[in-house]
Design a protein around this motif. Structure first.
Motif, PDB file in Angstrom:
ATOM      1  N   UNK A  32       0.860  -1.339   0.043  1.00 24.90           N
ATOM      2  CA  UNK A  32       0.010  -0.121   0.116  1.00 24.90           C
ATOM      3  C   UNK A  32       1.017   1.450  -0.113  1.00 24.90           C
ATOM      4  N   UNK A  33       0.326   2.383  -0.537  1.00 25.02           N
ATOM      5  CA  UNK A  33       0.896   3.735  -0.344  1.00 25.02           C
ATOM      6  C   UNK A  33      -0.217   4.915  -0.421  1.00 25.02           C
ATOM      7  N   UNK A  34       0.643   5.973   0.045  1.00 30.50           N
ATOM      8  CA  UNK A  34      -0.571   7.276   0.090  1.00 30.50           C
ATOM      9  C   UNK A  34       0.256   8.056  -0.916  1.00 30.50           C
ATOM     10  N   UNK A  35      -0.427   8.568  -1.864  1.00 26.32           N
ATOM     11  CA  UNK A  35       0.176   9.341  -3.218  1.00 26.32           C
ATOM     12  C   UNK A  35      -1.228  10.495  -3.382  1.00 26.32           C
ATOM     13  N   UNK A  36      -0.655  11.618  -3.360  1.00 24.72           N
ATOM     14  CA  UNK A  36      -1.326  12.616  -3.535  1.00 24.72           C
ATOM     15  C   UNK A  36      -3.082  12.651  -2.894  1.00 24.72           C
ATOM     16  N   UNK A  37      -2.655  12.163  -1.576  1.00 23.13           N
ATOM     17  CA  UNK A  37      -3.767  12.302  -0.459  1.00 23.13           C
ATOM     18  C   UNK A  37      -4.830  11.330  -0.626  1.00 23.13           C
ATOM     19  N   UNK A  38      -4.272  10.157  -1.528  1.00 25.16           N
ATOM     20  CA  UNK A  38      -5.265   8.935  -1.825  1.00 25.16           C
ATOM     21  C   UNK A  38      -4.682   7.645  -1.404  1.00 25.16           C
ATOM     22  N   UNK A  39      -5.159   6.883  -0.702  1.00 26.35           N
ATOM     23  CA  UNK A  39      -4.660   5.375  -0.012  1.00 26.35           C
ATOM     24  C   UNK A  39      -4.913   4.451  -1.422  1.00 26.35           C
ATOM     25  N   UNK A  40      -3.852   3.868  -1.508  1.00 21.36           N
ATOM     26  CA  UNK A  40      -4.005   2.664  -2.577  1.00 21.36           C
ATOM     27  C   UNK A  40      -3.310   1.257  -2.014  1.00 21.36           C
TER      28      UNK A  40
ATOM     29  N   UNK B  25      -7.928  15.514  15.020  1.00 22.84           N
ATOM     30  CA  UNK B  25      -7.782  16.339  13.976  1.00 22.84           C
ATOM     31  C   UNK B  25      -6.344  16.022  13.126  1.00 22.84           C
ATOM     32  N   UNK B  26      -6.307  15.997  11.897  1.00 19.70           N
ATOM     33  CA  UNK B  26      -5.137  16.188  11.044  1.00 19.70           C
ATOM     34  C   UNK B  26      -4.521  14.662  10.916  1.00 19.70           C
ATOM     35  N   UNK B  27      -3.544  14.719   9.982  1.00 26.64           N
ATOM     36  CA  UNK B  27      -2.814  13.254   9.692  1.00 26.64           C
ATOM     37  C   UNK B  27      -1.698  13.760   8.911  1.00 26.64           C
ATOM     38  N   UNK B  28      -0.316  13.545   9.267  1.00 25.96           N
ATOM     39  CA  UNK B  28       0.733  14.030   8.490  1.00 25.96           C
ATOM     40  C   UNK B  28       0.777  13.478   6.844  1.00 25.96           C
ATOM     41  N   UNK B  29       0.034  12.584   6.371  1.00 22.47           N
ATOM     42  CA  UNK B  29       0.280  12.000   5.323  1.00 22.47           C
ATOM     43  C   UNK B  29      -1.117  12.576   4.493  1.00 22.47           C
ATOM     44  N   UNK B  30      -2.097  13.182   4.966  1.00 20.68           N
ATOM     45  CA  UNK B  30      -3.168  13.843   4.394  1.00 20.68           C
ATOM     46  C   UNK B  30      -3.401  15.172   4.402  1.00 20.68           C
ATOM     47  N   UNK B  31      -2.512  16.002   4.002  1.00 21.87           N
ATOM     48  CA  UNK B  31      -2.509  17.672   4.210  1.00 21.87           C
ATOM     49  C   UNK B  31      -3.850  18.251   3.942  1.00 21.87           C
ATOM     50  N   UNK B  32      -4.610  17.493   3.079  1.00 19.69           N
ATOM     51  CA  UNK B  32      -5.860  17.970   2.659  1.00 19.69           C
ATOM     52  C   UNK B  32      -7.226  17.288   3.361  1.00 19.69           C
ATOM     53  N   UNK B  33      -6.703  16.251   4.140  1.00 21.97           N
ATOM     54  CA  UNK B  33      -7.758  15.506   4.848  1.00 21.97           C
ATOM     55  C   UNK B  33      -7.618  14.239   4.724  1.00 21.97           C
ATOM     56  N   UNK B  34      -7.975  13.600   6.005  1.00 24.14           N
ATOM     57  CA  UNK B  34      -7.892  11.819   5.745  1.00 24.14           C
ATOM     58  C   UNK B  34      -9.033  11.316   4.896  1.00 24.14           C
ATOM     59  N   UNK B  35      -8.558  10.912   3.800  1.00 23.96           N
ATOM     60  CA  UNK B  35      -9.394  10.449   2.909  1.00 23.96           C
ATOM     61  C   UNK B  35     -10.155   9.226   3.495  1.00 23.96           C
ATOM     62  N   UNK B  36      -9.793   8.395   4.453  1.00 23.57           N
ATOM     63  CA  UNK B  36     -10.573   7.124   4.982  1.00 23.57           C
ATOM     64  C   UNK B  36     -11.643   7.857   5.763  1.00 23.57           C
ATOM     65  N   UNK B  37     -11.516   8.982   6.674  1.00 30.15           N
ATOM     66  CA  UNK B  37     -12.458   9.639   7.091  1.00 30.15           C
ATOM     67  C   UNK B  37     -13.515  10.146   6.423  1.00 30.15           C
ATOM     68  N   UNK B  38     -13.089  10.645   5.384  1.00 27.17           N
ATOM     69  CA  UNK B  38     -14.376  11.231   4.297  1.00 27.17           C
ATOM     70  C   UNK B  38     -15.013  10.078   3.872  1.00 27.17           C
ATOM     71  N   UNK B  39     -14.356   9.036   3.495  1.00 33.69           N
ATOM     72  CA  UNK B  39     -14.832   7.774   2.802  1.00 33.69           C
ATOM     73  C   UNK B  39     -16.121   7.063   3.799  1.00 33.69           C
TER      74      UNK B  39
END
Length: 381
Positions: free
Chosen positions: A81-89, A278-292
């Motif tokens: 897995x990896x985090x690129x551009x604020x997305x988790x893959x 609040x916040x996550x160092x790997x998601x500067x625009x917001x934790x995509x997992x939380x939004x999902x």
């Protein structure tokens, strides 16, 4: 927390705008919209300074190596897995998109690079989900499970099925063959929570080289049994800076219930305490997992207030720890539900990383930088 404009960040880094944006997308520099002009961004000063020092080449090699263990560049190569551009893959697949329909069983197959979908455990009556039972069951396996070295990937995958079934029977007891999110919902007598539990399990299954995954890989690198790797990961996950962050969120919500969200947040910050919601160092625009996850159930009023006011005061969006705590409250799940869900989901990822580490054949053995008393003089005789 201090923030810089793009011009100030570029001056400190002595680099091009493209490099600045690349560092943001890789999670090396946190960024947020400029309140004065939403079209512009502000950049976290400490992150910029750290990279500026690295680029200036003023640090010794051992210092660079040490900082890779603390939100630095990846210290291990992984295809999981990896985090690129604020997305988790997950192995190249967008995890949030995958979570729209996938189960944890299918996610485990993807992470393990296996064509065979996991079966849902042997079944364990109708006991309640128990983290203690998971620890005891894993510890019980250690006396009989074989070391992992010298065994094929096919044999390790078969054992991984057994280990995950052991964890599942403790954390999601239920009927054999039933999907794990359904077993979990049934064990808590909350069938309406099943789909959100499914999404949460998929979204939390893996997250690159977090603390618990690194612990699992260290254990696997020594040739220990797969069950030992999962036990190491589970023990690490219980820390308040990792999987147990929901406890701090519960305390914040309780304080907000007493004297309002704004006062609860301000008091916490005034005391110098970190807000784990609040916040996550790997998601500067917001934790995509939380939004999902948050888009699939109505936020309880107290959580909605904390989210709205906290995001404004702190300047960061809520993260997946907040989403898990909110989900537990929305469906009236037991207080420990977040750590149960987290542990069950992440067990699939720990096993994937353990098997990948074993295949690499490398022992993880960093060196220590000694900072104790000066060694006594050694005289030759």
């Amino acid at each position: 927390m201090s923030w810089l404009t793009a011009e100030e960040a570029l001056q400190a880094l002595k680099t091009k705008p493209q490099t600045l944006y690349a560092n943001v997308s890789r999670g090396r520099i946190r960024a947020k919209p400029d309140p004065a002009d939403p079209r512009r961004s502000l950049y976290q000063a400490a992150d910029v300074q750290r990279l500026a020092e690295r680029h200036a080449g003023r640090r010794k090699a051992e210092t660079v190596a040490a900082e890779t263990i603390r939100w630095g560049d990846p210290v291990l190569t992984s295809a999981i897995s990896t985090i690129i551009g604020g997305r988790l893959f997950y192995r190249g697949r967008d995890a949030a998109t995958f979570a729209e329909a996938a189960t944890l069983e299918q996610t485990a197959a993807l992470l393990w690079n296996s064509a065979e979908t996991l079966s849902s455990g042997t079944g364990a009556g109708h006991a309640s989900p128990s983290l203690q039972a998971a620890f005891l069951a894993l510890a019980g396996r250690l006396t009989s499970d074989l070391p992992s070295l010298g065994r094929s990937q096919a044999a390790l995958r078969r054992e991984a099925h057994g280990v995950l079934s052991t964890v599942a029977d403790a954390l999601a007891p239920g009927l054999a063959g039933e999907l794990l999110h359904l077993r979990l919902a049934a064990s808590w007598q909350r069938p309406d929570a099943a789909d959100c539990l499914r999404r949460a399990l998929v979204l939390l299954a893996d997250h690159e080289l977090n603390a618990s995954t690194f612990a699992a890989r260290v254990t696997a690198s020594a040739g220990a049994a797969l069950s030992a790797s999962v036990l190491s990961g589970l023990a690490t996950l219980t820390g308040p800076l990792h999987g147990a962050a929901w406890q701090g969120i519960d305390a914040l919500i309780e304080a907000a219930s007493g004297f309002g969200a704004e006062q609860a947040i301000r008091r916490t910050l005034a005391q110098g305490n970190h807000l784990s919601a609040f916040g996550h160092p790997l998601y500067p625009e917001g934790d995509v997992r939380a939004l999902a996850l948050l888009s699939h159930f109505p936020l309880p009023p107290q959580f909605a207030d904390v989210r709205e006011i906290g995001e404004e005061i702190v300047g960061d969006k809520v993260n997946v720890d907040f989403a898990l705590a909110a989900m537990a409250a929305a469906f009236d799940l037991p207080r420990e539900a977040p750590i149960i869900v987290f542990s069950l989901a992440r067990s699939a990822g720990w096993l994937a990383h353990a098997m990948e580490q074993i295949e690499s054949g490398q022992l993880i053995r960093p060196r220590a930088r000694y900072a104790g008393p000066a060694p006594e003089a050694v005289t030759g005789r």
